[in-house]
Design an enzyme around this catalytic site. Structure first.
Site: not given
Ligand code: PEP
Ligand code: MG
Length: 593
Positions: A464, A198, A511, A440
């Site tokens: 994920d 993140h 996403c 995910e």
């Molecule tokens: C993902 O897991 O691809 C996602 C978009 O969510 P995050 O990166 O916030 O876990």
């Molecule tokens: Mg995620």
């Protein structure tokens, strides 16, 4: 400040956020004594300043003594570490060294301590790796105890940085990353972290160059060293020579020219040469980013990671705080769709306001929807805020980390209850809101046909999904090379989810971070996703590329890619179809020109 002796030293890490920055290094060490003021004291203040330092050492000793006294039985074996810290507090180099700096250089105690510690660190850094080098970090830790007493505060904060610098840190938590002041920080580099941590995602949101996973940058770089950070290539150059500097200045200029050109056309739709339209939306973490979404031509917001409103604050946000934030977002975006994802904490994001037990494997633990279903008060406040904000704009809601259909059913039930409570209270809200599930977790891929009956849309979270299906920790740099978005297994899973969505006639988006990487775009287009969502800064390049592609050709590419045995097989297909430039410089070579 002494510069490091390294000249034109090139370090390779993971390019987490593109762009090039040139500037002075600023070593940010939380357990260290680097982020402090230098002040000169008057001769008559010397005695008092030395006393202040001695008092701080005394307090640190008392504090340590208490800690040692309270060490539970099972940790008794390790008390020697604390005992040695106790001795280090009076270590000649630190204790006498600091007093000498105050007396001879008229330095304030904090700065004098730092100078003494820097000297010790330099000695230990030259030692071979292992026991003695580790003792150096013990001294640093011990000195931090003194520093905290001198400052009368907790650890130093990133938001205190007040110079235009490049931050060099061992690691930055997502919460710390959000404290970076854009006008103060040109770029940052860390020893730890990866593309999909993140922290990496935040760097891309902030649109500042970042290189993560450098292993020992904090050892090799010192404050005030001149640095080049190439966030596209993942390279850092320390104390570059003239030739390298010129080379990078040229590259920076070319890169910015190219970006400007692509950005100028970013408001055009992402329509392929054969007339197929792909929706390209943005992922955001903070309300402030909405400006970047507009500037970069985002068709909407495909993912609002709402957890950042819960980080960086001692107490939970109220329903009103959340509502104000979501309403602002919806109003700014107007008719454009905003997808609000409910709270996804746990994993690598923790909030001070939410007490958390120790977890061996937080990524597999109480995270996202699992946490929310167990914390109905926190969840309900968010659901109510979303429903209220939906009254003012085009909002839909999405639940993260669904691994079984019961979670969706339960979440929908709570959403209905939230709506009923708003109705009862007479507050305006939008009850008819689209509901989505993030796909995910592998089980959700295989149950997509079942989940599709419960929701209006899917959004595939590949960050994920890759982590959970390939068993690759997304924040572990040791396995970063195995984190392959184009792994045939990943493509087959996306394909399967798209098929399930099409059968059920619901919308399907993706996403994960892979959507913003140009090399993946032809495949994502050919997989027939309705929308892809990414960091705002990636949108112009991706749209520009889509406009140069043929939908039919990309479907053929996918047809062949799904039969490949390896990631390199998939990459070869892409190279055959679109040329070698794709793999070597995916960011720079945003094609279509
Ligand atoms: C993902 O897991 O691809 C996602 C978009 O969510 P995050 O990166 O916030 O876990
Ligand atoms: Mg995620």
């Amino acid at each position: 400040m002494a510069h490091s002796t390294a000249k034109n030293l090139s370090l390779q890490g993971i390019g987490a956020s593109p762009g090039i920055a040139v500037g002075k290094a600023y070593l940010f060490e939380r357990e260290d004594v680097d982020v402090i003021e230098k002040r000169f004291i008057r001769p008559e203040e010397i005695g008092a300043e030395i006393n202040r330092f001695k008092q701080a050492v005394k307090k640190a000793q008392e504090h340590l003594r208490e800690i040692i006294r309270d060490v539970p039985e099972e940790y008794r074996d390790h008390v020697y570490i604390l005992d040695s810290h106790m001795m280090l507090l009076k270590d000649k180099m630190i204790y006498d060294g600091t007093i000498e700096q105050i007396r001879r250089k008229n330095l304030n105690a904090e700065r004098a301590l730092k100078v003494a510690v820097d000297k010790v660190k330099a000695i230990f850094r030259k030692m071979p790796e292992g026991y003695f080098r580790d003792r150096g970090s013990d001294i640093v830790h011990a000195s931090k105890l003194i520093l905290e007493n001198l400052l009368g505060t907790g650890p130093s904060k990133i938001s205190d940085i007040d110079k235009r610098v490049i931050i060099v840190a061992h690691d930055l938590s997502p919460a710390e990353t959000t404290q970076i002041q854009l006008e103060k920080v040109k770029a940052f580099v860390t020893d730890r972290g990866s593309h999909t941590s993140h922290t990496g995602i935040m760097a891309r949101s902030l649109a500042i160059p970042a290189v993560l996973g450098l292993a020992d940058a904090t050892q090799l770089i010192q404050t005030d060293d001149l640095m080049i950070v190439d966030g596209s290539a993942g390279t850092v150059i320390v104390n570059p020579n003239e030739q390298t500097l010129t080379q990078y200045h040229d590259r920076k200029e070319r890169l910015e020219e190219h970006q400007a050109k692509v950005t100028r056309t970013s408001h055009l739709p992402a329509e392929t040469t054969d007339g197929h339209r792909l929706t390209v939306t943005a992922n955001i973490e903070l309300l402030e980013e909405v400006v970047a979404v507009m500037d970069h031509g985002g068709d909407g917001i495909g993912l609002y990671r709402t957890e950042f409103l819960y980080l960086n604050r001692p107490a939970l946000p109220s329903e009103q705080d959340l509502f104000d934030n979501y309403r602002d977002l919806a109003e700014i975006m107007g008719a454009r769709q905003v997808t609000i994802r409910t709270l996804d904490i746990g994993g690598d994001k923790f909030a001070a306001s939410v007490p958390w037990g120790e977890e061996m494997n937080p990524a597999l633990g109480l995270r996202a929807i699992r946490f929310c279903l167990q914390s109905p008060e926190i969840f309900k406040a968010q659901l109510r805020a979303i429903l209220r904000a939906a009254y003012f704009g085009n909002i839909r809601i999405m639940f993260p980390m669904i691994s079984q259909v019961e979670e969706i059913i339960q979440a929908k039930q709570m959403l209905r209850e939230a709506a009923a409570s708003l109705d009862k209270a007479g507050l305006p809200f939008e009850g008819d809101i689209q509901i989505g599930a993030m796909i995910e977790v592998p089980s959700a891929v295989f149950m997509a046909d079942v989940l599709a009956k419960e929701v209006d849309f899917f959004s595939i979270g590949t960050n994920d999904l890759i982590q959970y299906s390939l068993a690759i920790d997304r924040v572990n740099k040791h396995v970063a090379q195995l984190y392959q978005p184009l792994h045939p297994a990943v493509l087959r899973m996306i394909h399967r989810v798209v098929q399930a969505a099409k059968t059920a006639k619901i919308q399907v988006a993706l996403c994960g971070e892979m959507a913003g990487d140009l090399i993946n775009v032809p495949v994502l287009l050919g997989l027939e996703l309705d929308a892809i969502s990414m960091n705002p800064i990636s949108i112009p390049g991706v749209k520009n590329l889509v406009r140069a592609l043929s939908f039919e050709e990309s479907k053929q590419l996918v047809h062949a890619a799904l039969k490949q045995a390896t990631t390199s097989g998939v990459l070869e297909l892409i190279q055959e179809a679109y040329g070698k430039s794709f793999e070597t410089a995916p960011f720079f070579q945003a094609s279509g020109e």
